[in-house]
Scaffold this motif. Structure first.
Motif, short mmCIF file in Angstrom:
data_model
loop_
_atom_site.label_atom_id
_atom_site.label_comp_id
_atom_site.label_asym_id
_atom_site.label_seq_id
_atom_site.Cartn_x
_atom_site.Cartn_y
_atom_site.Cartn_z
N UNK A 191 6.28 1.10 -5.67
CA UNK A 191 6.78 2.06 -6.65
C UNK A 191 7.35 1.35 -7.87
N UNK A 192 7.82 0.13 -7.65
CA UNK A 192 8.34 -0.68 -8.75
C UNK A 192 7.85 -2.11 -8.58
N UNK A 193 8.10 -2.94 -9.58
CA UNK A 193 7.72 -4.35 -9.50
C UNK A 193 8.51 -5.09 -8.42
N UNK A 194 9.63 -4.49 -7.99
CA UNK A 194 10.42 -5.08 -6.89
C UNK A 194 9.65 -5.04 -5.57
N UNK A 195 8.69 -4.12 -5.48
CA UNK A 195 7.93 -3.93 -4.24
C UNK A 195 6.71 -4.84 -4.13
N UNK A 196 6.48 -5.65 -5.17
CA UNK A 196 5.34 -6.57 -5.18
C UNK A 196 5.87 -8.00 -5.21
N UNK A 197 5.30 -8.87 -4.41
CA UNK A 197 5.76 -10.26 -4.38
C UNK A 197 4.91 -11.13 -5.30
N UNK A 198 5.46 -12.26 -5.66
CA UNK A 198 4.72 -13.24 -6.45
C UNK A 198 3.47 -13.67 -5.70
N UNK A 203 -4.91 -5.97 -1.74
CA UNK A 203 -3.88 -6.95 -2.12
C UNK A 203 -2.51 -6.30 -2.19
N UNK A 204 -2.40 -5.20 -2.91
CA UNK A 204 -1.07 -4.63 -3.17
C UNK A 204 -0.59 -3.63 -2.12
N UNK A 205 -1.51 -3.14 -1.29
CA UNK A 205 -1.07 -2.29 -0.18
C UNK A 205 -0.84 -3.11 1.09
N UNK A 206 -1.31 -4.38 1.03
CA UNK A 206 -1.12 -5.28 2.17
C UNK A 206 -1.92 -4.85 3.40
N UNK A 207 -3.15 -4.40 3.18
CA UNK A 207 -4.00 -3.97 4.30
C UNK A 207 -5.36 -4.68 4.22
N UNK A 247 -0.45 2.05 -8.49
CA UNK A 247 -0.31 0.60 -8.64
C UNK A 247 -0.39 0.20 -10.11
N UNK A 248 -1.33 0.80 -10.84
CA UNK A 248 -1.45 0.51 -12.28
C UNK A 248 -0.19 0.88 -13.04
N UNK A 249 0.42 2.02 -12.67
CA UNK A 249 1.63 2.48 -13.37
C UNK A 249 2.80 1.52 -13.17
N UNK A 250 2.82 0.84 -12.01
CA UNK A 250 3.89 -0.13 -11.72
C UNK A 250 3.88 -1.26 -12.75
N UNK A 251 2.68 -1.70 -13.13
CA UNK A 251 2.57 -2.82 -14.07
C UNK A 251 2.89 -2.44 -15.51
N UNK A 252 3.03 -1.14 -15.76
CA UNK A 252 3.39 -0.67 -17.10
C UNK A 252 4.91 -0.58 -17.27
N UNK A 253 5.66 -0.83 -16.20
CA UNK A 253 7.12 -0.75 -16.27
C UNK A 253 7.68 -1.91 -17.09
N UNK A 254 8.88 -1.69 -17.67
CA UNK A 254 9.54 -2.73 -18.46
C UNK A 254 9.86 -3.94 -17.60
N UNK A 255 9.74 -5.11 -18.22
CA UNK A 255 10.07 -6.36 -17.52
C UNK A 255 11.44 -6.84 -17.98
N UNK A 256 12.45 -6.61 -17.16
CA UNK A 256 13.83 -6.97 -17.51
C UNK A 256 14.21 -8.32 -16.90
N UNK A 257 14.94 -9.11 -17.68
CA UNK A 257 15.42 -10.40 -17.18
C UNK A 257 16.48 -10.17 -16.11
N UNK A 258 16.35 -10.86 -14.98
CA UNK A 258 17.30 -10.76 -13.87
C UNK A 258 17.94 -12.12 -13.62
#
Length: 201
Positions: free
Chosen positions: A9-16, A36-40, A60-71
């Motif tokens: 749902x967010x970029x937090x849910x995807x690993x490097x 790849x992104x559903x892990x199946x 999945x495509x919408x997740x990559x359109x989210x803002x990339x904030x510095x953490x």
């Protein structure tokens, strides 16, 4: 048998690790994207209802359109990692490795191991991190870092480098202007002497 899937749902849910695997595909198909992104596996994907597939891909495509904030800090496997607290104090080794690894996303886990290390002391929002001993110490762990942190750090460095590249011409222009002004003053001073002598005559 019902297949359990976790849709990011967010970029937090995807690993490097997932993103690096995805990047290996030159022109990823919908099958490659979803496995790849559903892990199946492809077998599990083939057993999913056809009507749901497009929705999963859109999500999945919408997740990559989210803002990339510095953490600046994040927790991974119970360990709190912090970004290099003061970039002015970056060591030669850190800078050299970071410059090398940021050039290719397949080495991003190594770049992350330079940028983020375990926090050793923390007080009132400020912290210290472990001394740098090479990227190998934490690079494997960083493959499981959330993509939100990875892309946020990448965007941060991109903006930082862009700022520096824009500042260099301005700095050079100012220095050149100072030099030219000095030369003009010297020329005027010399010319002034000649004019004074001519006027006196």
């Amino acid at each position: 048998m019902k297949i359990q899937i976790n849709i990011p749902e967010t970029l937090d849910d995807i690993t490097l690790r997932q993103y690096q695997a995805f990047n290996k595909f030159e022109e990823p198909t919908i099958d490659q994207t979803l496995t790849t992104f559903l892990g199946i596996s492809i077998e599990q994907l083939n057993r999913l209802p056809a009507e749901k597939i497009e929705g999963y891909a859109t999500q999945i495509n919408s997740v990559f359109e989210q803002d990339k904030q510095f953490t600046p800090t994040f927790v991974l496997d119970g360990v709190k990692y912090g970004f290099i607290p003061k970039l002015d104090d970056i060591t030669y080794g850190e800078n050299k490795d970071l410059t090398t690894y940021l050039n290719d996303f397949k080495d991003m886990h190594k770049a992350m191991a330079v940028m983020y290390r375990p926090i050793t002391q923390e007080q009132r929002g400020k912290y210290l991190i472990e001394d740098y001993e090479g990227s190998a110490k934490y690079s494997e762990q960083m493959k499981d870092a959330p993509l939100s942190v990875v892309l946020g750090a990448t965007v941060f460095f991109y903006n930082l480098m862009n700022g520096l590249l824009k500042a260099i011409p301005n700095y050079l222009e100012e220095e050149l202007s100072k030099k030219e002004n000095t030369q003009v003053k010297q020329t005027l001073a010399q010319s002034g002497v000649g004019i004074n002598q001519f006027t006196h005559l």
